[in-house]
Design an enzyme around this catalytic site. Structure first.
Site, PDB file in Angstrom:
ATOM      1  N   ASN A 257       0.815  -1.347   0.045  1.00 59.28           N
ATOM      2  CA  ASN A 257      -0.029   0.128   0.062  1.00 59.28           C
ATOM      3  C   ASN A 257       0.816   1.355  -0.149  1.00 59.28           C
ATOM      4  OD1 ASN A 257      -1.231   2.009   2.050  1.00 59.28           O
ATOM      5  ND2 ASN A 257      -2.764   1.230   0.802  1.00 59.28           N
ATOM      6  N   MET A 259       1.198   3.616   1.814  1.00 61.53           N
ATOM      7  CA  MET A 259       1.916   4.028   3.035  1.00 61.53           C
ATOM      8  C   MET A 259       2.954   3.174   3.540  1.00 61.53           C
ATOM      9  SD  MET A 259       0.277   6.880   4.579  1.00 61.53           S
ATOM     10  CE  MET A 259       0.368   6.732   5.951  1.00 61.53           C
ATOM     11  N   LYS A 260       3.339   2.068   2.990  1.00 62.92           N
ATOM     12  CA  LYS A 260       4.212   0.961   3.576  1.00 62.92           C
ATOM     13  C   LYS A 260       5.779   1.128   3.164  1.00 62.92           C
ATOM     14  CE  LYS A 260       0.928  -0.942   5.770  1.00 62.92           C
ATOM     15  NZ  LYS A 260      -0.508  -0.193   5.153  1.00 62.92           N
ATOM     16  N   PHE A 261       6.646   0.446   3.573  1.00 65.60           N
ATOM     17  CA  PHE A 261       7.868   0.346   3.182  1.00 65.60           C
ATOM     18  C   PHE A 261       8.291  -0.011   1.835  1.00 65.60           C
ATOM     19  CE2 PHE A 261       8.752  -0.558   7.976  1.00 65.60           C
ATOM     20  CZ  PHE A 261       8.679   0.765   8.244  1.00 65.60           C
TER      21      PHE A 261
END
Length: 500
Positions: A257, A259-261
């Site tokens: 997603n 918002m992820k790393f």
């Protein structure tokens, strides 16, 4: 969309005042007020609105006049998506030029999705990875592959993401929350207390890049003959006990997603050492073939109803570039964290939560534990008053702040009402005991003979803990001089708010 208020007036009214601010002084005062009273993500919206209205130069003058110049001088990269660049562009253009957007239109050796899966297998040290359209979908598929369904219970942490409960409900299983400890991971002792004859699995969720106590949870699961399902959506690349997340459970899931790393907009994947779990995941998502590298495994593809919840080549192209950058990203985050807290030293009013594996943590978020909620809030306010936004309370961070990240794009749209957050009291389908079809509700299913319920106060222990935790956040663009500034702000805020 929830209406936020700032000193008694709705957030939208504040945005309107920003639009009509006359002169640098008035704009600076509104920026200062919103910095002091809004959540960090909400202030980011206010600041962006001001910049759009008055232009970059006047916006900078107003910020500095408001004493918030560090918002400009300290790099702040909220997600890995902000690092998207030439590698992602090259991969995506290659997909478009080939005109092959579906992974099965090209041999697995050339497919970006298949290459992403292979790279993830090597990175995580697992036998199998299969890519899906999201981390939440991966979670549901992993549960189904582990045989979790009607009549079963699954222990989940009281702090996680609404999808943890919803995935269980969609499988027909009943989610049973257990309290979290100061690492914000599931408390193994309380998880064991929540086990009943109907329990089929324990879900181990690692939040904010910090691994939960996987070793202890594995022991609990093994002692009771249960499956351990890892949710590493917020911690891809982190480790516990010298092994990457993904290799500790019977199956693990991760998110790509925005918002992820590993940030590819959306997407996710399942990781497992079990051939049966992998074969189910491929078949259920409508897989047309196992990659050539799997030809010697003797995998079978059982006949079953299937979905088309698989990753596209465009998503895989971005995800591959992000994955190849992951260890550099984590190295930068860990280096910034270590630099900051080497300078901070021991706090007077807080204790740094060491976590379950400090070396294996992603380094993105460091938890500070305070004696009470008031001192936690006062510390965060004192940090922001210095113009440093790399701090938030865990209450703020878990309160659906992502809506503000998208506010400029969504402000003119018709928003869907809030559908849950990061703690179990805000999982509406779970607490309301609702499913897609009332006739197949997990709680009233003929195969379920349990009494799981969610009475008032069922997670107060975790909520009381959350209220006392502040989060110091790093990002990969922080240089030593930036870390020194953040550390100085932490020490100053500590001195101003600590009590004897």
């Amino acid at each position: 969309m929830t209406v936020r208020k700032v000193r008694g007036r709705p957030f939208r009214v504040l945005l309107g005042e920003i639009d009509q601010a006359d002169g640098d002084g008035a704009l600076a005062e509104l920026l200062r007020e919103s910095n002091d009273t809004c959540r960090p993500a909400a202030f980011a919206v206010v600041s962006a609105r001001a910049r759009e209205r008055v232009g970059a130069r006047r916006h900078e003058r107003a910020l500095r006049l408001a004493g918030l110049g560090l918002h400009l001088d300290l790099p702040y990269t909220p997600t890995a998506a902000e690092l998207t660049g030439e590698d992602e562009e090259r991969n995506v253009l290659d997909v478009l030029r080939r005109r092959r957007l579906w992974r099965y239109e090209v041999p697995s050796a050339d497919s970006y999705v298949s290459r992403f899966e292979h790279e993830a297998e090597r990175l995580l040290g697992v036998r199998h990875v299969h890519a899906t359209v999201s981390g939440t979908v991966a979670l549901q598929i992993a549960m189904m592959a582990l045989g979790i369904g009607p009549g079963d219970e699954i222990v989940i942490p009281a702090v996680g993401w609404v999808g943890c409960a919803d995935a269980a409900i969609l499988c027909g299983a009943v989610p049973v929350p257990a309290q979290v400890d100061e690492t914000l991971g599931m408390d193994p002792a309380d998880a064991e207390r929540k086990i009943t004859p109907r329990t089929k699995a324990i879900m181990a969720v690692s939040l904010l890049g910090n691994p939960c106590d996987l070793a202890a949870l594995r022991e609990v699961a093994d002692r009771h003959g249960l499956a351990l399902l890892e949710d590493g959506c917020q911690a891809c690349g982190a480790s516990h006990g010298g092994r990457r997340l993904g290799g500790h459970g019977d199956a693990a899931v991760f998110s790509t997603n925005f918002m992820k790393f590993v940030a590819a907009g959306d997407g996710g994947f399942i990781a497992t050492d079990r051939d049966d779990v992998y074969a189910f995941a491929v078949r259920f998502t409508g897989g047309k073939a196992f990659p050539a590298r799997k030809r010697d495994l003797g995998l079978s593809a059982p006949v079953l109803p299937f979905s088309t919840l698989r990753m596209t080549e465009l998503t895989g192209a971005v995800a591959l570039a992000q994955l190849q950058r992951l260890d550099r990203l984590l190295g930068s985050l860990r280096g910034a964290r270590d630099e900051i807290f080497a300078r901070v030293g021991e706090g007077r009013g807080f204790r740094v939560v060491p976590g379950n594996d400090p070396a294996g943590s992603a380094g993105w978020s460091t938890l500070l534990l305070f004696p009470d909620a008031d001192r936690c809030q006062a510390f965060a306010a004192a940090m922001r008053a210095q113009g440093v936004r790399h701090v938030t309370t865990s209450q703020e961070k878990f309160a659906g702040a992502e809506i503000y990240h998208c506010w400029p794009a969504m402000a003119g749209e018709q928003p869907i009402p809030q559908a849950g957050g990061h703690w179990a009291t805000e999982y509406p389908a779970m607490t309301g005991r609702r499913s897609i079809d009332a006739r197949s509700s997990p709680w009233t299913h003929p195969l379920y003979d349990g009494t799981a319920s969610y009475p008032e106060g069922f997670m107060d222990e975790s909520l009381d803990l959350i209220a006392r935790i502040a989060v110091i956040q790093t990002n990969p663009r922080l240089e030593p001089e930036h870390c020194a500034t953040i550390a100085a702000a932490i020490r100053t805020a500590d001195e101003r708010t600590a009590r004897p």
